[in-house]
Scaffold this motif. Structure first.
Motif, PDB file in Angstrom:
ATOM      1  N   ALA A   1       0.951  -1.058   0.325  1.00 51.74           N
ATOM      2  CA  ALA A   1      -0.293  -0.150  -0.210  1.00 51.74           C
ATOM      3  C   ALA A   1       0.989   1.467   0.247  1.00 51.74           C
ATOM      4  O   ALA A   1       0.802   2.252  -0.263  1.00 51.74           O
ATOM      5  CB  ALA A   1      -1.184   0.412   1.131  1.00 51.74           C
TER       6      ALA A   1
ATOM      7  N   GLN B   1       2.714   1.743  -3.353  1.00 49.47           N
ATOM      8  CA  GLN B   1       0.914   2.019  -4.304  1.00 49.47           C
ATOM      9  C   GLN B   1       0.833   3.774  -4.543  1.00 49.47           C
ATOM     10  O   GLN B   1      -0.101   3.618  -5.037  1.00 49.47           O
ATOM     11  CB  GLN B   1       0.049   0.606  -4.700  1.00 49.47           C
ATOM     12  N   ALA B   2       0.595   3.890  -3.495  1.00 50.87           N
ATOM     13  CA  ALA B   2       0.351   5.545  -2.411  1.00 50.87           C
ATOM     14  C   ALA B   2       0.445   6.277  -3.557  1.00 50.87           C
ATOM     15  O   ALA B   2       0.692   7.153  -3.532  1.00 50.87           O
ATOM     16  CB  ALA B   2       0.310   5.721  -1.172  1.00 50.87           C
TER      17      ALA B   2
ATOM     18  N   HIS C   1       1.936   8.851  -5.898  1.00 49.96           N
ATOM     19  CA  HIS C   1       1.569   8.628  -7.564  1.00 49.96           C
ATOM     20  C   HIS C   1       2.025   8.409  -8.629  1.00 49.96           C
ATOM     21  O   HIS C   1       3.556   8.187  -8.946  1.00 49.96           O
ATOM     22  CB  HIS C   1       1.363  10.390  -7.581  1.00 49.96           C
TER      23      HIS C   1
ATOM     24  N   SER D   1       7.570   6.518   0.038  1.00 50.56           N
ATOM     25  CA  SER D   1       7.089   5.514   0.606  1.00 50.56           C
ATOM     26  C   SER D   1       7.081   5.210   2.640  1.00 50.56           C
ATOM     27  O   SER D   1       6.036   5.213   3.633  1.00 50.56           O
ATOM     28  CB  SER D   1       7.287   3.801   0.775  1.00 50.56           C
TER      29      SER D   1
ATOM     30  N   ILE E   1       4.971   7.149   4.941  1.00 48.52           N
ATOM     31  CA  ILE E   1       3.668   6.881   4.999  1.00 48.52           C
ATOM     32  C   ILE E   1       3.669   5.379   5.504  1.00 48.52           C
ATOM     33  O   ILE E   1       2.407   4.893   6.267  1.00 48.52           O
ATOM     34  CB  ILE E   1       3.137   6.444   3.092  1.00 48.52           C
TER      35      ILE E   1
END
Lengths: 241, 229
Positions: B117, B120-121, B123, B149, B152
């Motif tokens: 995730a 993939q977050a 952009h 990432s 995040i």
């Protein structure tokens, strides 16, 4: 011809984004691509540096054939700079690092060499005082100018612009177009997707007009803008002029 | 009740709690050891499985999806039994190794999803910008995607760490003498249930709250400019 594209076809699901498109661009030429949204102009641009994979057709950039083998794609991308509508600066890196990263990683330049290039380019786009800033601290126009500098730092032979001013507030469009005009005057080969008629009139050698995945009209900027022949071109221009 | 009785009662309670604390204390390092080693294992496995999840190679993405689905669908307790009793006999695993393997493998599935995730977050424009500059996929990952990432994934990974600290209590079932096991031993010797489990709970709480504070500090340290968080 530095760009040769022949019979490009690209499908997204069931829509034909590019329907047998062929075009050529000479070295030093500035070509503006226009058309309604969904006409395939961005797709054409993105195929030229392999960001979009065409279904069939042939692209030759500076005598390198673009097939989707890793080597040729990297070779081609090294020759082509691209500027995006959404700028796409790296938010975790300072302006200076944004411009030096690919130089060191891809071109293998050392840091001081890369920083010298970055300084010169930042001076050129008028943002030398912002070199330590992070993208989020800049206005849209400033970010786009940094993005142009970042692409130029790789010494590309060709620059692609994908609606570079569409995401900008009106008062910032001018500063980005100024940089692009400067670049055109220096003889850079440019392919620009834009709706900025003023820019096209002043800078473009040729305008390509696209509709429904096809090139429906092309020619010298003056002629297309003043005496368009195709009814769709006429209709489009009457709306944006 | 007179004041003296109340004071005496409180004194007695504190004495009981203190005695239990002395008994439980030596088991705390084992809880931390299991948690930390299992977390390291889970992170390493999680990175590989998470990257495999987004791989363009079908076989990798398929296998990693199966791995995640299976492990998320099986209770940790069952996994502990399976690894210690089921495989432990064959592979000759001691309970310490089996416990770490079970917790680590179980949490690696969650970790893989967090890492997927987190990647993939980012952009898609970030990939395109990097690729258009001539960077390879590997260089793009290393210099552009993963640094973003990281910021995040820190909060959810910290959540998993805290959760695995609590779940480490489950390995008490195979006889590893960690905090919960020590609590059971004390209880079965002295039959003091209320105080024992109150204190065991408090010790877990102190550990998890300290970890939360540590995480807040880490988040500040790894702040990515421009995300404004």
């Amino acid at each position: 011809m530095i760009i040769q594209a022949k019979d490009l076809v690209k499908k997204f699901d069931n829509t034909l984004a590019l329907d047998n498109v062929s075009c050529e661009v000479a070295a030093g030429e500035v070509v503006v691509i226009m058309g309604t949204s969904g006409s395939g102009k961005s797709t054409l641009l993105r195929c030229l540096n392999g960001l979009e994979k065409m279904d069939s057709g042939e692209i030759i950039i500076d005598s390198i054939k673009l097939d989707h083998h890793k080597k040729s794609i990297h070779k081609v991308r090294e020759e082509i700079g691209m500027v995006f509508q959404q700028f796409n600066l790296f938010p975790h890196l300072s302006v200076l690092k944004n411009i030096t990263l690919a130089q060191t990683v891809v071109r293998g330049r050392n840091i001081s060499e890369a920083e010298k290039v970055a300084h010169d380019l930042l001076a050129k786009v008028g943002l030398l005082d912002k070199k330590e800033a992070y993208p989020a601290q800049l206005s849209g126009g400033q970010q786009q100018r940094v993005a142009i500098a970042r692409a130029l730092a790789m010494n590309p032979k060709i620059m692609l612009f994908d609606e570079p001013t569409s995401a900008l507030d009106p008062e910032m469009i001018g500063e980005v177009l100024e940089v692009m005009k400067k670049l055109a005057k220096e003889g850079m080969t440019m392919v620009v997707v834009t709706h900025e008629i003023g820019f096209a009139r002043e800078v473009a050698d040729r305008i390509i007009f696209m509709d429904q995945g096809k090139i429906i009209e092309q020619g010298p900027a003056k002629k297309i803008l003043t005496q368009p022949e195709n009814p769709r071109t006429k209709e489009f221009l009457s709306r944006v002029l | 009740m007179s004041l003296e009785q109340i004071v005496n009662w409180i004194y007695l309670q504190l004495k009981i709690l203190f005695n239990i604390l002395i008994f439980l204390g030596p088991a705390i390092p084992m809880t931390l050891k299991i948690t930390i080693l299992a977390f390291i294992l889970a992170s390493i496995l999680g990175i590989f499985v998470g990257l495999a999840r987004i791989s363009h190679k079908r076989i990798f993405s398929f296998l990693s999806k199966v791995y995640v689905d299976v492990l998320r669908g099986v209770p940790l307790l069952v996994l502990i039994f399976f690894i210690y009793f089921g495989m432990g006999k064959v592979l000759n695993l001691d309970r310490f190794v089996a416990g770490i393997l079970a917790v680590g493998i179980c949490y690696s599935a969650y970790m893989a999803e967090i890492i997927r995730a987190g990647i993939q977050a980012i952009h898609k424009g970030q990939y395109e910008a990097a690729l258009s500059l001539g960077m390879t996929r590997g260089q793009t990952m290393k210099h552009v995607i993963l640094p973003q990432s990281l910021r995040i994934v820190i909060p959810p990974m910290a959540n998993e760490f805290i959760a695995s600290l609590k779940d480490s209590s489950l390995v008490s079932i195979i006889g590893l003498r960690e905090l919960t096991r020590a609590g059971r031993e004390y209880y079965s010797t002295y039959f003091v249930d209320f105080h024992t489990w109150l204190l065991v709970g408090l010790i877990y709480l102190v550990m998890t709250l300290s970890l939360s504070r540590l995480v807040s500090w880490l988040e500040k340290k790894f702040k990515v400019h421009g995300y404004g968080i």
